[in-house]
Design a protein around this motif. Structure first.
Motif, short mmCIF file in Angstrom:
data_model
loop_
_atom_site.label_atom_id
_atom_site.label_comp_id
_atom_site.label_asym_id
_atom_site.label_seq_id
_atom_site.Cartn_x
_atom_site.Cartn_y
_atom_site.Cartn_z
N GLU A 72 0.81 -1.21 0.00
CA GLU A 72 0.00 0.00 0.00
C GLU A 72 0.85 1.27 0.00
OE1 GLU A 72 -3.05 -0.04 -0.57
OE2 GLU A 72 -3.44 -2.19 -0.29
N GLY A 73 2.17 1.12 0.01
CA GLY A 73 3.05 2.29 -0.08
C GLY A 73 3.09 3.14 1.17
N CYS A 74 2.87 2.54 2.33
CA CYS A 74 2.87 3.31 3.58
C CYS A 74 4.22 4.00 3.81
CB CYS A 74 2.54 2.41 4.76
SG CYS A 74 0.93 1.60 4.64
N TYR A 75 5.29 3.39 3.29
CA TYR A 75 6.64 3.95 3.47
C TYR A 75 6.82 5.26 2.72
CZ TYR A 75 7.02 1.62 -1.04
OH TYR A 75 6.78 1.21 -2.33
N GLN A 80 10.53 4.95 9.37
CA GLN A 80 10.68 4.11 10.54
C GLN A 80 12.12 4.25 11.05
OE1 GLN A 80 9.35 0.03 10.39
NE2 GLN A 80 7.62 0.53 9.08
N MET A 81 12.52 5.46 11.27
CA MET A 81 13.86 5.73 11.79
C MET A 81 13.83 7.01 12.62
SD MET A 81 17.60 6.01 9.94
CE MET A 81 17.23 7.53 9.07
N ILE A 82 13.97 6.87 13.91
CA ILE A 82 14.00 8.01 14.82
C ILE A 82 15.44 8.45 15.00
CG2 ILE A 82 13.38 8.85 17.12
CD1 ILE A 82 11.37 6.45 17.20
N PRO A 106 13.52 -5.57 2.82
CA PRO A 106 14.46 -4.53 3.23
C PRO A 106 13.94 -3.78 4.46
CG PRO A 106 13.08 -3.70 1.48
CD PRO A 106 12.66 -5.13 1.71
N PHE A 107 14.83 -3.01 5.11
CA PHE A 107 14.40 -2.18 6.23
C PHE A 107 13.55 -1.03 5.70
CE2 PHE A 107 18.74 -0.71 5.12
CZ PHE A 107 18.44 0.58 4.74
N GLN A 108 12.80 -0.42 6.59
CA GLN A 108 11.87 0.64 6.20
C GLN A 108 12.23 1.99 6.83
OE1 GLN A 108 9.19 0.08 3.93
NE2 GLN A 108 10.57 -1.66 3.70
N TRP A 109 13.53 2.27 6.88
CA TRP A 109 13.96 3.52 7.52
C TRP A 109 13.27 4.73 6.90
CZ3 TRP A 109 19.96 2.59 7.84
CH2 TRP A 109 20.20 1.59 8.80
N GLY A 110 13.51 4.94 5.63
CA GLY A 110 12.87 6.04 4.93
C GLY A 110 13.35 7.41 5.37
N SER A 111 12.90 8.43 4.69
CA SER A 111 13.26 9.81 5.02
C SER A 111 12.09 10.76 4.83
CB SER A 111 14.44 10.28 4.17
OG SER A 111 14.11 10.22 2.79
N LYS A 112 10.99 10.29 4.25
CA LYS A 112 9.83 11.14 3.98
C LYS A 112 8.84 11.06 5.13
CE LYS A 112 7.42 13.64 0.95
NZ LYS A 112 6.33 14.05 1.83
N ARG A 113 8.43 12.20 5.62
CA ARG A 113 7.50 12.22 6.73
C ARG A 113 6.32 13.13 6.44
NH1 ARG A 113 11.28 12.65 12.13
NH2 ARG A 113 12.03 10.48 12.16
N THR A 114 5.46 12.70 5.55
CA THR A 114 4.18 13.38 5.42
C THR A 114 3.36 13.11 6.67
OG1 THR A 114 4.25 13.13 3.02
CG2 THR A 114 2.10 13.58 4.01
N GLY A 115 3.48 11.88 7.17
CA GLY A 115 2.87 11.49 8.45
C GLY A 115 3.97 11.24 9.46
N PRO A 116 3.61 10.96 10.71
CA PRO A 116 4.61 10.76 11.76
C PRO A 116 5.44 9.50 11.55
CG PRO A 116 2.44 10.19 12.56
CD PRO A 116 2.23 10.82 11.21
N ASP A 117 6.60 9.46 12.17
CA ASP A 117 7.43 8.26 12.16
C ASP A 117 6.69 7.16 12.92
OD1 ASP A 117 10.55 7.38 11.78
OD2 ASP A 117 9.64 6.45 13.54
#
Length: 209
Positions: A72-75, A80-82, A106-117
């Motif tokens: 669903e592309g939640c990432y 998921q990286m504080i 793969p891990f879901q660290w990501g860098s985009k935060r339209t929504g909260p971590d």
């Protein structure tokens, strides 16, 4: 001999700057060496290769939820990286450490935060809260621009796919036992995709307090 008649060295600045092919080759070489110097040591550091105490592989239902999270592309909107900054840890909790992600492929660290971590979202809300929020986020957060996912509640979770998925993950080091794999289909049978996604969200970041 005139200055412009002087021979040009094989790796003089002039030769490099006037040859597109040589410039590209040298850039690729420098980037490759620099990348290897930064990445290779990580494969030998315990902090990046050993799981944190208490970390367990995802259950079959949680793994099914993770697959739905990716599908669903939640990432795209949730990292998921504080980061280890006071502003982040006050809002989200303990900063993320590499040992929490050794079973993520793969891990879901990501860098985009339209929504909260979401890394420490596990246990923060009840299952019912997540159920309402995923079905229609604006029922709980009126200003939310998150899409609604009502079909998850009526779509069966893919029980028959989980054993093969767990076998593949075992090949890359996730410690699933034969009993885990044999019981995967039964553990997911009768569950909806919404159940699976909630199970995944509820385990995120719970290994480190």
């Amino acid at each position: 001999m005139a200055e412009h008649d002087k021979p040009v060295g094989a790796f003089s600045h002039e030769r490099i700057e006037t040859s597109n092919f040589l410039m590209i080759v040298l850039i690729i070489l420098v980037v490759a060496v620099g990348g290897l110097v930064e990445i290779v040591p990580l494969f030998f550091q315990r902090s990046t290769t050993q799981p944190v105490p208490g970390l367990k592989p995802y259950t079959a239902l949680q793994l099914a939820g993770r697959d739905i999270y990716l599908r669903e592309g939640c990432y795209n909107c949730h990292s998921q990286m504080i980061r280890p900054f006071r502003a982040e840890t006050l809002r989200y909790g303990h900063y993320s450490v590499a040992g929490e992600f050794v079973y993520d492929h793969p891990f879901q660290w990501g860098s985009k935060r339209t929504g909260p971590d979401l890394h420490r979202v596990g246990g923060r809300y009840t299952d019912e809260w997540h159920r309402i929020h995923l079905t229609n986020p604006r029922d709980l957060v009126p200003e939310s621009n998150m899409p609604a996912y009502p079909w998850l509640a009526t779509t069966p979770a893919p029980a028959n796919e989980m054993a093969a998925h767990m076998k593949a993950l075992r090949m890359v080091g996730v410690p699933y036992g034969d009993a885990d794999i044999a019981g995967a289909a039964a553990a997911v049978t009768g569950k909806t995709e919404l159940d699976a996604l909630i199970a995944y969200l509820q385990v995120l970041g719970t290994s480190v307090k």
